[in-house]
Design an enzyme around this catalytic site. Structure first.
Site, PDB file in Angstrom:
ATOM      1  N   MET C   1       0.799  -1.240   0.000  1.00  0.00           N
ATOM      2  CA  MET C   1       0.000   0.000   0.000  1.00  0.00           C
ATOM      3  C   MET C   1       0.825   1.280   0.000  1.00  0.00           C
ATOM      4  O   MET C   1       0.329   2.312   0.436  1.00  0.00           O
ATOM      5  CB  MET C   1      -0.819   0.054   1.272  1.00  0.00           C
ATOM      6  CG  MET C   1      -2.107  -0.678   1.230  1.00  0.00           C
ATOM      7  SD  MET C   1      -2.763  -0.714   2.917  1.00  0.00           S
ATOM      8  CE  MET C   1      -1.459  -1.637   3.743  1.00  0.00           C
ATOM      9  N   PRO C   2       2.039   1.256  -0.470  1.00  0.00           N
ATOM     10  CA  PRO C   2       2.809   2.513  -0.436  1.00  0.00           C
ATOM     11  C   PRO C   2       2.147   3.570  -1.321  1.00  0.00           C
ATOM     12  O   PRO C   2       1.466   3.234  -2.304  1.00  0.00           O
ATOM     13  CB  PRO C   2       4.155   2.121  -1.042  1.00  0.00           C
ATOM     14  CG  PRO C   2       4.196   0.633  -1.009  1.00  0.00           C
ATOM     15  CD  PRO C   2       2.791   0.167  -1.034  1.00  0.00           C
ATOM     16  N   TYR C   3       2.355   4.820  -0.898  1.00  0.00           N
ATOM     17  CA  TYR C   3       1.919   5.939  -1.751  1.00  0.00           C
ATOM     18  C   TYR C   3       3.165   6.751  -2.063  1.00  0.00           C
ATOM     19  O   TYR C   3       3.851   7.221  -1.150  1.00  0.00           O
ATOM     20  CB  TYR C   3       0.888   6.795  -1.038  1.00  0.00           C
ATOM     21  CG  TYR C   3       0.605   8.072  -1.797  1.00  0.00           C
ATOM     22  CD1 TYR C   3       1.126   9.286  -1.383  1.00  0.00           C
ATOM     23  CD2 TYR C   3      -0.121   8.038  -2.994  1.00  0.00           C
ATOM     24  CE1 TYR C   3       0.913  10.445  -2.111  1.00  0.00           C
ATOM     25  CE2 TYR C   3      -0.334   9.191  -3.727  1.00  0.00           C
ATOM     26  CZ  TYR C   3       0.186  10.392  -3.282  1.00  0.00           C
ATOM     27  OH  TYR C   3      -0.007  11.536  -4.030  1.00  0.00           O
TER      28      TYR C   3
END
Lengths: 68, 68, 68, 68, 68, 68
Positions: C1-3
């Protein structure tokens, strides 16, 4: 796939309140913009009142001055 | 002069991993976009799983529910 | 889920270069931090050189001054 | 209503310095862009030197290498 | 004084939808965290699908590949 | 190496005003926090008034309602 970043001062914040915000914002984006909740990211940044300025002063100072 | 901000949950993050990401991202921007490494800034924000929501729930809750 | 948010000036940017950066950054996060590509978000912001300052001057001015 | 986010490494930062930055930036936006101080938000993020990369290396490493 | 930044792809976005999101998010922060609507800032960034990557590909490409 | 991001509505913004903000903010960080101007990045984002909400309404609507 919306990315929502919410910056608030670190005053009176609880896990329950954060969970409620995450639910609410995700639901809004689903209902209004048909965004998929499973790829809707909500990140909450809690900022020290020393590090948050408004009206040209840090919130820490403002709280003391306004006795709130 | 690129500015890269990477937000990840604060799970299993080590200095070595962060250093490898910084090297890798800087190299990508140099090779693909001819950006000067000396002015390429990479900032990594590690976010508490209470403060990161996906699918309408905090990652803390999601991990427990999915037992992962 | 990295942004991942990448801010660059809007100079010499092509769809192919952006696609290559998206592939590369996603792969780095997968290999180094075991992040799931399917929930890795990469957003590229292209900024006008009038709106990007370094060394106290806008890049537009800097380019002219340095004839680059 | 400007929103200003200032990211710096967490080196030599004091409440006084942060307060001075908040005053100064708010004043600049008022004088140059006629923005209302009462709705000008300034948020300062202090980033660990492990989490800030430049020139392809973390500032922590850079400081040691350059003995600064 | 919350600052909310919502990044979405520039697909099917209307002024009405944006207005509804602004109302909804402001109300959530008021009801759940007792934040003052008058100093709650919501900024919506609409991002080109060339500039938004997920699963290692640009949304533009993904839409074509998945014929959606 | 500070990174400063300034978000303002796209009202009455000129290159001259942006240049003055870049100079002023860079100087503040140099004088107050001894930051090197050559690696101080200032990025100004101009946001449409449809996309900026305050008090639960878009600035576009607010301007019309308040006839300002």
């Amino acid at each position: 796939m919306p990315y929502v970043n919410i910056k608030i001062t670190n005053e009176n914040v609880s896990s329950e309140k954060k969970a409620a915000i995450i639910v609410g914002v995700t639901k809004l984006l689903e209902e209004i913009m048909q965004k998929n909740p499973e790829t809707t990211v909500v990140v909450i940044d809690e900022v020290s009142t020393d590090n948050w300025g408004i009206g040209g002063e840090a919130v820490t100072v403002r709280r003391i001055r306004k006795n709130i």
